[in-house]
Design a protein around this motif. Sequence first.
Motif, PDB file in Angstrom:
ATOM      1  N   ASP A 297      -9.506  -4.680  18.519  1.00  0.00           N
ATOM      2  CA  ASP A 297     -10.593  -3.864  17.971  1.00  0.00           C
ATOM      3  C   ASP A 297     -11.275  -3.073  19.078  1.00  0.00           C
ATOM      4  O   ASP A 297     -11.503  -1.864  18.949  1.00  0.00           O
ATOM      5  CB  ASP A 297     -11.586  -4.800  17.293  1.00  0.00           C
ATOM      6  CG  ASP A 297     -12.409  -4.131  16.219  1.00  0.00           C
ATOM      7  OD1 ASP A 297     -12.069  -3.013  15.814  1.00  0.00           O
ATOM      8  OD2 ASP A 297     -13.389  -4.756  15.768  1.00  0.00           O
ATOM      9  N   GLY A 298     -11.603  -3.755  20.171  1.00  0.00           N
ATOM     10  CA  GLY A 298     -12.291  -3.091  21.275  1.00  0.00           C
ATOM     11  C   GLY A 298     -11.431  -2.050  21.960  1.00  0.00           C
ATOM     12  O   GLY A 298     -11.894  -0.935  22.251  1.00  0.00           O
ATOM     13  N   ILE A 299     -10.169  -2.373  22.204  1.00  0.00           N
ATOM     14  CA  ILE A 299      -9.276  -1.409  22.869  1.00  0.00           C
ATOM     15  C   ILE A 299      -9.066  -0.176  22.003  1.00  0.00           C
ATOM     16  O   ILE A 299      -9.097   0.961  22.498  1.00  0.00           O
ATOM     17  CB  ILE A 299      -7.939  -2.081  23.225  1.00  0.00           C
ATOM     18  CG1 ILE A 299      -8.162  -3.104  24.350  1.00  0.00           C
ATOM     19  CG2 ILE A 299      -6.892  -1.058  23.630  1.00  0.00           C
ATOM     20  CD1 ILE A 299      -6.980  -4.006  24.614  1.00  0.00           C
ATOM     21  N   SER A 300      -8.894  -0.392  20.697  1.00  0.00           N
ATOM     22  CA  SER A 300      -8.685   0.772  19.830  1.00  0.00           C
ATOM     23  C   SER A 300      -9.953   1.610  19.708  1.00  0.00           C
ATOM     24  O   SER A 300      -9.879   2.835  19.594  1.00  0.00           O
ATOM     25  CB  SER A 300      -8.177   0.339  18.451  1.00  0.00           C
ATOM     26  OG  SER A 300      -9.076  -0.532  17.836  1.00  0.00           O
ATOM     27  N   ALA A 301     -11.123   0.987  19.749  1.00  0.00           N
ATOM     28  CA  ALA A 301     -12.369   1.764  19.710  1.00  0.00           C
ATOM     29  C   ALA A 301     -12.575   2.534  21.008  1.00  0.00           C
ATOM     30  O   ALA A 301     -13.000   3.692  20.989  1.00  0.00           O
ATOM     31  CB  ALA A 301     -13.554   0.842  19.452  1.00  0.00           C
ATOM     32  N   ILE A 302     -12.265   1.912  22.142  1.00  0.00           N
ATOM     33  CA  ILE A 302     -12.409   2.589  23.434  1.00  0.00           C
ATOM     34  C   ILE A 302     -11.440   3.758  23.538  1.00  0.00           C
ATOM     35  O   ILE A 302     -11.784   4.833  24.044  1.00  0.00           O
ATOM     36  CB  ILE A 302     -12.194   1.587  24.590  1.00  0.00           C
ATOM     37  CG1 ILE A 302     -13.342   0.581  24.627  1.00  0.00           C
ATOM     38  CG2 ILE A 302     -12.066   2.300  25.934  1.00  0.00           C
ATOM     39  CD1 ILE A 302     -13.104  -0.609  25.526  1.00  0.00           C
TER      40      ILE A 302
ATOM     41  N   PHE B 110     -27.528   1.579  16.782  1.00  0.00           N
ATOM     42  CA  PHE B 110     -27.679   2.019  18.174  1.00  0.00           C
ATOM     43  C   PHE B 110     -26.303   2.084  18.809  1.00  0.00           C
ATOM     44  O   PHE B 110     -25.385   1.372  18.412  1.00  0.00           O
ATOM     45  CB  PHE B 110     -28.632   1.109  18.972  1.00  0.00           C
ATOM     46  CG  PHE B 110     -28.255  -0.341  18.964  1.00  0.00           C
ATOM     47  CD1 PHE B 110     -27.432  -0.866  19.949  1.00  0.00           C
ATOM     48  CD2 PHE B 110     -28.719  -1.181  17.973  1.00  0.00           C
ATOM     49  CE1 PHE B 110     -27.083  -2.201  19.943  1.00  0.00           C
ATOM     50  CE2 PHE B 110     -28.375  -2.522  17.957  1.00  0.00           C
ATOM     51  CZ  PHE B 110     -27.554  -3.035  18.946  1.00  0.00           C
ATOM     52  N   GLY B 111     -26.148   2.972  19.753  1.00  0.00           N
ATOM     53  CA  GLY B 111     -24.871   3.152  20.429  1.00  0.00           C
ATOM     54  C   GLY B 111     -23.908   3.997  19.608  1.00  0.00           C
ATOM     55  O   GLY B 111     -24.258   4.591  18.588  1.00  0.00           O
ATOM     56  N   ASP B 112     -22.674   4.063  20.089  1.00  0.00           N
ATOM     57  CA  ASP B 112     -21.623   4.790  19.391  1.00  0.00           C
ATOM     58  C   ASP B 112     -20.367   3.926  19.376  1.00  0.00           C
ATOM     59  O   ASP B 112     -20.388   2.774  19.799  1.00  0.00           O
ATOM     60  CB  ASP B 112     -21.372   6.151  20.059  1.00  0.00           C
ATOM     61  CG  ASP B 112     -20.970   6.030  21.520  1.00  0.00           C
ATOM     62  OD1 ASP B 112     -20.976   4.897  22.051  1.00  0.00           O
ATOM     63  OD2 ASP B 112     -20.652   7.058  22.143  1.00  0.00           O
ATOM     64  N   LEU B 113     -19.264   4.485  18.882  1.00  0.00           N
ATOM     65  CA  LEU B 113     -18.032   3.720  18.749  1.00  0.00           C
ATOM     66  C   LEU B 113     -17.518   3.251  20.110  1.00  0.00           C
ATOM     67  O   LEU B 113     -17.031   2.129  20.244  1.00  0.00           O
ATOM     68  CB  LEU B 113     -16.966   4.567  18.032  1.00  0.00           C
ATOM     69  CG  LEU B 113     -15.677   3.851  17.688  1.00  0.00           C
ATOM     70  CD1 LEU B 113     -15.941   2.690  16.747  1.00  0.00           C
ATOM     71  CD2 LEU B 113     -14.688   4.823  17.052  1.00  0.00           C
ATOM     72  N   LEU B 114     -17.646   4.063  21.135  1.00  0.00           N
ATOM     73  CA  LEU B 114     -17.200   3.682  22.474  1.00  0.00           C
ATOM     74  C   LEU B 114     -17.992   2.484  23.002  1.00  0.00           C
ATOM     75  O   LEU B 114     -17.423   1.534  23.543  1.00  0.00           O
ATOM     76  CB  LEU B 114     -17.323   4.871  23.428  1.00  0.00           C
ATOM     77  CG  LEU B 114     -16.893   4.627  24.865  1.00  0.00           C
ATOM     78  CD1 LEU B 114     -15.389   4.367  24.921  1.00  0.00           C
ATOM     79  CD2 LEU B 114     -17.264   5.807  25.741  1.00  0.00           C
ATOM     80  N   ALA B 115     -19.309   2.497  22.815  1.00  0.00           N
ATOM     81  CA  ALA B 115     -20.147   1.390  23.273  1.00  0.00           C
ATOM     82  C   ALA B 115     -19.790   0.102  22.533  1.00  0.00           C
ATOM     83  O   ALA B 115     -19.676  -0.967  23.152  1.00  0.00           O
ATOM     84  CB  ALA B 115     -21.621   1.721  23.063  1.00  0.00           C
ATOM     85  N   TRP B 116     -19.574   0.200  21.239  1.00  0.00           N
ATOM     86  CA  TRP B 116     -19.212  -0.992  20.466  1.00  0.00           C
ATOM     87  C   TRP B 116     -17.817  -1.480  20.826  1.00  0.00           C
ATOM     88  O   TRP B 116     -17.531  -2.671  20.729  1.00  0.00           O
ATOM     89  CB  TRP B 116     -19.353  -0.743  18.970  1.00  0.00           C
ATOM     90  CG  TRP B 116     -20.787  -0.832  18.565  1.00  0.00           C
ATOM     91  CD1 TRP B 116     -21.585   0.192  18.158  1.00  0.00           C
ATOM     92  CD2 TRP B 116     -21.605  -1.999  18.574  1.00  0.00           C
ATOM     93  NE1 TRP B 116     -22.855  -0.272  17.918  1.00  0.00           N
ATOM     94  CE2 TRP B 116     -22.892  -1.618  18.163  1.00  0.00           C
ATOM     95  CE3 TRP B 116     -21.378  -3.330  18.900  1.00  0.00           C
ATOM     96  CZ2 TRP B 116     -23.938  -2.523  18.061  1.00  0.00           C
ATOM     97  CZ3 TRP B 116     -22.429  -4.225  18.794  1.00  0.00           C
ATOM     98  CH2 TRP B 116     -23.683  -3.816  18.384  1.00  0.00           C
ATOM     99  N   GLY B 117     -16.948  -0.582  21.236  1.00  0.00           N
ATOM    100  CA  GLY B 117     -15.633  -0.997  21.703  1.00  0.00           C
ATOM    101  C   GLY B 117     -15.731  -1.869  22.946  1.00  0.00           C
ATOM    102  O   GLY B 117     -15.041  -2.888  23.064  1.00  0.00           O
ATOM    103  N   TRP B 118     -16.610  -1.493  23.879  1.00  0.00           N
ATOM    104  CA  TRP B 118     -16.809  -2.301  25.079  1.00  0.00           C
ATOM    105  C   TRP B 118     -17.456  -3.640  24.751  1.00  0.00           C
ATOM    106  O   TRP B 118     -17.126  -4.668  25.353  1.00  0.00           O
ATOM    107  CB  TRP B 118     -17.624  -1.538  26.117  1.00  0.00           C
ATOM    108  CG  TRP B 118     -16.815  -0.502  26.818  1.00  0.00           C
ATOM    109  CD1 TRP B 118     -16.893   0.846  26.673  1.00  0.00           C
ATOM    110  CD2 TRP B 118     -15.759  -0.744  27.757  1.00  0.00           C
ATOM    111  NE1 TRP B 118     -15.963   1.460  27.463  1.00  0.00           N
ATOM    112  CE2 TRP B 118     -15.241   0.515  28.149  1.00  0.00           C
ATOM    113  CE3 TRP B 118     -15.194  -1.883  28.301  1.00  0.00           C
ATOM    114  CZ2 TRP B 118     -14.203   0.649  29.054  1.00  0.00           C
ATOM    115  CZ3 TRP B 118     -14.157  -1.753  29.213  1.00  0.00           C
ATOM    116  CH2 TRP B 118     -13.677  -0.499  29.575  1.00  0.00           C
ATOM    117  N   VAL B 119     -18.376  -3.639  23.783  1.00  0.00           N
ATOM    118  CA  VAL B 119     -19.000  -4.894  23.362  1.00  0.00           C
ATOM    119  C   VAL B 119     -17.947  -5.832  22.777  1.00  0.00           C
ATOM    120  O   VAL B 119     -17.904  -7.023  23.090  1.00  0.00           O
ATOM    121  CB  VAL B 119     -20.132  -4.626  22.340  1.00  0.00           C
ATOM    122  CG1 VAL B 119     -20.598  -5.915  21.678  1.00  0.00           C
ATOM    123  CG2 VAL B 119     -21.295  -3.925  23.016  1.00  0.00           C
ATOM    124  N   MET B 120     -17.078  -5.303  21.926  1.00  0.00           N
ATOM    125  CA  MET B 120     -16.023  -6.117  21.311  1.00  0.00           C
ATOM    126  C   MET B 120     -15.057  -6.667  22.373  1.00  0.00           C
ATOM    127  O   MET B 120     -14.615  -7.809  22.287  1.00  0.00           O
ATOM    128  CB  MET B 120     -15.238  -5.316  20.278  1.00  0.00           C
ATOM    129  CG  MET B 120     -15.997  -4.973  19.035  1.00  0.00           C
ATOM    130  SD  MET B 120     -16.510  -6.457  18.180  1.00  0.00           S
ATOM    131  CE  MET B 120     -18.178  -6.025  17.813  1.00  0.00           C
TER     132      MET B 120
END
Length: 159
Positions: free
Chosen positions: A44-49, A63-73
């Motif tokens: 999930d995180g790699i595909s979002a990043i 808050f944040g965007d898809l890239l930020a949530w990708g790093w969180v995941m």
Amino acid sequence: MTAAVPHGATPSAGTPATDDHVGSGLLTFAGVLLVLVGALNALDGISAIAGSHVFIGDAHFVFGDLLAWGWVMLALAVAQLGAAYGVLALRTQWARWAGVVVLVLNAFAQMSFVPSYPVWSLTIIAIDVVAIYALTAYATPGRWAPERSEQPPGPGGDT
């Protein structure tokens, strides 16, 4: 080989969670679920990043965007895989409770991730809940509650 803990004594933080096999299947199940959720969160995180097109394009986040949530995941995936190692290989109490904390954080993060991939996030939350149950339902008999012979007699004498 695990160290034996005397009856009624509580193990120290570094000792294994159990010396017997009561509940070890439940701990193994929880560890496998931690590995599964960690692997799914890594994907999930790699595909979002990477900006994959599997996510809803115009999703609005609190808050944040898809890239930020990708790093969180991705960070949660690393923490989950570490907790899974502790549960499966080390069998320590701290690993169980670290797994619970990481799974709770993941459930909240997935709630924030719902706008971009709703069905996936709800599935991961369901797996988190089952894994939390598996980690918290386990208790070695005699360690958390006194046995019948250790309880004081009732008001009418021995019963």
